[in-house]
Scaffold this motif. Structure first.
Motif, short mmCIF file in Angstrom:
data_model
loop_
_atom_site.label_atom_id
_atom_site.label_comp_id
_atom_site.label_asym_id
_atom_site.label_seq_id
_atom_site.Cartn_x
_atom_site.Cartn_y
_atom_site.Cartn_z
N UNK A 88 -4.59 -14.35 -45.42
CA UNK A 88 -5.33 -14.80 -46.83
C UNK A 88 -4.15 -15.24 -47.83
N UNK A 89 -4.57 -16.14 -48.72
CA UNK A 89 -3.32 -16.86 -49.35
C UNK A 89 -4.11 -16.93 -50.87
N UNK A 96 2.38 -24.48 -57.69
CA UNK A 96 1.95 -25.66 -56.90
C UNK A 96 1.75 -25.21 -55.24
N UNK A 97 1.97 -23.77 -55.12
CA UNK A 97 2.16 -23.51 -53.72
C UNK A 97 1.45 -22.10 -53.45
N UNK A 98 0.79 -22.17 -52.50
CA UNK A 98 -0.17 -20.61 -52.15
C UNK A 98 0.99 -19.84 -51.90
N UNK A 99 0.76 -18.28 -51.93
CA UNK A 99 1.38 -17.32 -51.39
C UNK A 99 0.49 -16.59 -50.45
N UNK A 100 0.97 -16.60 -49.30
CA UNK A 100 0.42 -16.02 -48.15
C UNK A 100 0.41 -14.42 -47.89
N UNK A 101 -0.47 -13.86 -47.41
CA UNK A 101 -0.25 -12.31 -46.89
C UNK A 101 0.21 -12.35 -45.51
N UNK A 102 0.51 -11.22 -45.12
CA UNK A 102 1.02 -10.86 -43.81
C UNK A 102 -0.20 -11.07 -42.59
#
Lengths: 110, 113
Positions: A88-89, A96-102
């Motif tokens: 998931x992100x 500007x940048x997606x943050x991802x889960x692990x």
């Protein structure tokens, strides 16, 4: 700081046993929430983008839903070929940048 | 043919060597990214570029450099490889608007001995 937490870390299901994966997030103004599937040793493959609370999207046995605090990836009657890691992100409105889960590692046993 | 390609797919090298990983895309996207993935740590952003003249550091840029040779090409270099740079490296692209959905390459597995 934007945060994305996925649960559970790992999930084992029997073929046909439906379940859900969770992605909870804290961002300032959600611009988009993304689900990806990743097979071992391969690049993540795009599944869905959700933009606003209440939105739902489906693809074969997968259905993604979104609320203001979390998203669920529902897997209905899974098959062994659904075994993969699901990522998931989230992207905040000012980022500007997606943050991802692990990720959640899913194994479906025949 | 794949939209995002990476070369090499696998590389084993020694500490102190200079390594270049290459990424090419045919999606026509302006935005390109380099990530590394380690077990238990997920995807971490190294560098990103929103056009040929734009290069930005990500959260873990130390020990890495990049070059955007053209809209379709984005290379990642390790100037002096060290063992803790052993990881799976992914290149990704996105169109930017209306959504930053990212499309990933197949990955490069790098081992530094």
């Amino acid at each position: 700081e934007d945060q994305v937490t996925q649960s559970p870390e790992a999930l084992r299901l029997q073929e046909g046993e439906s379940s859900s994966l969770n992605c909870s997030y804290t961002v300032s103004g959600l611009r988009g929430l993304f689900w990806y599937r990743q097979d071992p040793g391969k690049g993540p493959e795009f599944l869905f983008t959700l933009y606003s609370a209440g939105e739902e999207k489906e693809k074969e046995r997968l259905k993604a839903t979104l609320t203001k605090k979390e998203s669920f990836l529902h897997i209905t009657a899974p098959k062994p070929e659904d075994s993969a890691t699901y990522l998931c992100a989230v992207q905040a409105g000012g980022s500007y940048i997606p943050t991802f889960g692990r990720g959640t590692s899913l194994i479906v046993h025949p | 043919d794949a939209d995002v390609t990476q070369t090499p797919r696998n590389r084993i090298t020694k500490t102190g060597k200079r390594i270049m990983l290459e990424c090419s895309q045919t999606k026509g996207h302006d935005r390109m990214y380099w990530y590394r993935q380690d077990p238990g740590l997920g995807l971490r952003l190294i560098y990103y570029s929103f056009d040929v003249k734009d290069i930005n550091k990500g959260e873990i840029s130390d020990g890495y450099s990049v070059s955007r040779q053209a809209q379709a090409k984005f290379s990642l270099s390790l100037e002096s490889a060290i063992p803790n740079q052993t990881a799976l490296y992914f290149c990704a692209t996105s169109e930017g608007t209306p959504t930053d959905t990212q499309y990933f390459g197949p990955g490069t597995r790098l081992t530094v001995l």
